[in-house]
Design a protein around this motif. Structure first.
Motif, PDB file in Angstrom:
ATOM      1  N   VAL A  62      15.977  26.432  33.395  1.00  0.00           N
ATOM      2  CA  VAL A  62      14.717  26.557  34.137  1.00  0.00           C
ATOM      3  C   VAL A  62      15.049  26.660  35.617  1.00  0.00           C
ATOM      4  N   GLU A  63      14.711  27.779  36.229  1.00  0.00           N
ATOM      5  CA  GLU A  63      14.970  27.959  37.656  1.00  0.00           C
ATOM      6  C   GLU A  63      13.704  27.691  38.462  1.00  0.00           C
ATOM      7  N   ILE A  64      13.771  26.692  39.325  1.00  0.00           N
ATOM      8  CA  ILE A  64      12.695  26.454  40.286  1.00  0.00           C
ATOM      9  C   ILE A  64      13.121  27.167  41.562  1.00  0.00           C
ATOM     10  N   GLY A  65      12.575  28.346  41.755  1.00  0.00           N
ATOM     11  CA  GLY A  65      13.033  29.204  42.834  1.00  0.00           C
ATOM     12  C   GLY A  65      12.531  28.801  44.200  1.00  0.00           C
ATOM     13  N   GLN A  66      11.335  28.198  44.256  1.00  0.00           N
ATOM     14  CA  GLN A  66      10.759  27.833  45.542  1.00  0.00           C
ATOM     15  C   GLN A  66       9.712  26.738  45.344  1.00  0.00           C
ATOM     16  N   THR A  67       9.612  25.856  46.338  1.00  0.00           N
ATOM     17  CA  THR A  67       8.586  24.819  46.348  1.00  0.00           C
ATOM     18  C   THR A  67       7.816  24.903  47.660  1.00  0.00           C
ATOM     19  N   THR A 103       8.905  36.002  44.870  1.00  0.00           N
ATOM     20  CA  THR A 103       9.415  34.791  44.246  1.00  0.00           C
ATOM     21  C   THR A 103      10.412  35.118  43.136  1.00  0.00           C
ATOM     22  N   VAL A 104      11.254  34.142  42.846  1.00  0.00           N
ATOM     23  CA  VAL A 104      12.195  34.228  41.726  1.00  0.00           C
ATOM     24  C   VAL A 104      12.036  32.951  40.910  1.00  0.00           C
ATOM     25  N   GLY A 105      11.936  33.107  39.601  1.00  0.00           N
ATOM     26  CA  GLY A 105      11.759  31.920  38.766  1.00  0.00           C
ATOM     27  C   GLY A 105      10.407  31.270  38.994  1.00  0.00           C
ATOM     28  N   ALA A 106      10.359  29.967  38.817  1.00  0.00           N
ATOM     29  CA  ALA A 106       9.110  29.225  38.935  1.00  0.00           C
ATOM     30  C   ALA A 106       8.860  28.768  40.366  1.00  0.00           C
ATOM     31  N   SER A 107       7.577  28.626  40.706  1.00  0.00           N
ATOM     32  CA  SER A 107       7.166  28.106  42.006  1.00  0.00           C
ATOM     33  C   SER A 107       6.350  26.836  41.791  1.00  0.00           C
ATOM     34  N   LEU A 108       6.528  25.871  42.676  1.00  0.00           N
ATOM     35  CA  LEU A 108       5.832  24.606  42.562  1.00  0.00           C
ATOM     36  C   LEU A 108       5.134  24.233  43.862  1.00  0.00           C
ATOM     37  N   LEU A 109       4.008  23.540  43.729  1.00  0.00           N
ATOM     38  CA  LEU A 109       3.407  22.800  44.836  1.00  0.00           C
ATOM     39  C   LEU A 109       3.785  21.332  44.677  1.00  0.00           C
ATOM     40  N   ILE A 110       4.150  20.695  45.778  1.00  0.00           N
ATOM     41  CA  ILE A 110       4.504  19.275  45.743  1.00  0.00           C
ATOM     42  C   ILE A 110       3.457  18.500  46.542  1.00  0.00           C
TER      43      ILE A 110
END
Length: 323
Positions: free
Chosen positions: A292-297, A315-322
């Motif tokens: 699982v690649e988390i590409g950017q947060t 974007t690459v892979g998954a993006s997350l909000l923190i």
């Protein structure tokens, strides 16, 4: 609590950060203190009105964190459990989220909240597409669009686990390298190459039995043109805009083709289906077979920037909000 809201549809600029009351779980619900929030194309469809929602509205479908409280009758979770959800209700872009206990899953040991929020919706989407919508068999060749994206990366890896040959499409050399690193056998740069023609070359003119297409308008014709006789186009996203209407007779003339427009929520309609899908996904992650690649947060207050990046295909892979 802080939460992202919008009161009219439009571009990323309609997203605003505000203060709203922390919801209380009703009977059958859990309250999750979000540690990570998944960003998905379905969020942009809600924001633009492509998928209508009642306004004003929160936004977001996916997140993971600690169960803060449970409503009456809940036995599936207890406070302190690490849970993930991806089935709504809308409003995950917030510090807390409340939803039905039967629509959330426990995260197993070794799967963090960030990984859970990054992978649950995308991973279950990949699961139903490749195992149930069109069950891929060993020895088949499949075409996967947007192979460096969140769902695409998982589809590539899962197809290889099943013994398929993977033709991937991507938009840049960097993304091509990523797709190959995940196991893609062939990579097509869709901006520079004619996808259908390249697929025909790679398959000796036969085409592929299935195309997984999350891009929509920009790739629809190429996807149809890449299919073998009796092949299936699985159109599951609209990253470039909705796919165009098609006259059914064209499917006949092009080789008795199939076209389906599935959605995850019809494939995890019951709690048993949800648990089976998530279990299959987490089993492969735990076994080290799916990366699982988390590409950017992004911080919660940068939801607008996150949507701009997603829609520009930066974007690459998954993006997350923190939060």
């Amino acid at each position: 609590m802080r939460a992202i809201r919008f009161d009219h549809t439009g571009g990323p600029e309609v997203l605003t950060l505000g203060e709203v009351p922390v919801p209380e779980p009703k009977a059958g619900e859990i309250l999750v203190r979000n540690q990570a929030i998944g960003i998905n194309f379905i969020d942009t469809y809600h924001r633009t009105g492509l998928y209508p929602v009642k306004l004003p509205s929160g936004i977001g479908m996916e997140g993971a964190g600690l169960v803060e409280a449970v409503g009456e009758g809940v036995t599936r979770f207890v406070p302190g459990d690490l849970a993930a959800y991806a089935s709504g209700p809308i409003g995950a872009y917030a510090e807390f989220h409340v939803g039905a206990a039967e629509r959330a899953v426990k995260l197993p040991a070794g799967v963090s909240a960030q990984v859970g929020a990054a992978v649950l919706l995308k991973g279950m989407t990949a699961e139903f597409l490749i195992r149930r919508c069109y069950p891929v068999q060993a020895g088949q060749t499949v075409l996967i669009h947007a192979a460096a994206g969140g769902v695409g990366q998982i589809l590539v890896q899962w197809a290889k686990i099943l013994g398929a040959t993977v033709i991937a499409t991507v938009g840049s050399d960097d993304k091509a390298a990523r797709a190959k690193a995940l196991g893609a056998d062939h990579v097509i740069l869709y901006r520079d190459q004619a996808v259908a023609a390249e697929v025909r070359k790679l398959t000796g003119g036969a085409g592929v039995p299935v195309v997984y297409d999350s891009v929509g308008a920009a790739t629809f014709e190429g996807s149809l043109g890449a299919l073998a006789r009796r092949g299936m186009l699985v159109s599951y996203g609209n990253a470039s805009g909705p796919a165009p209407a098609i006259e059914p007779g064209r499917l006949s003339r092009m080789g008795s083709l199939y076209l389906t427009r599935p959605t995850l929520f019809d494939y995890v309609a019951t709690t048993a289906e949800l648990d089976e899908s998530a279990g299959a996904l987490f089993g492969l992650i735990a076994a080290g077979k799916i990366e699982v690649e988390i590409g950017q947060t992004f911080p919660l207050d940068q939801a607008r920037a996150a949507h701009e990046a997603l829609e520009s295909r930066a974007t690459v892979g998954a993006s997350l909000l923190i939060p």
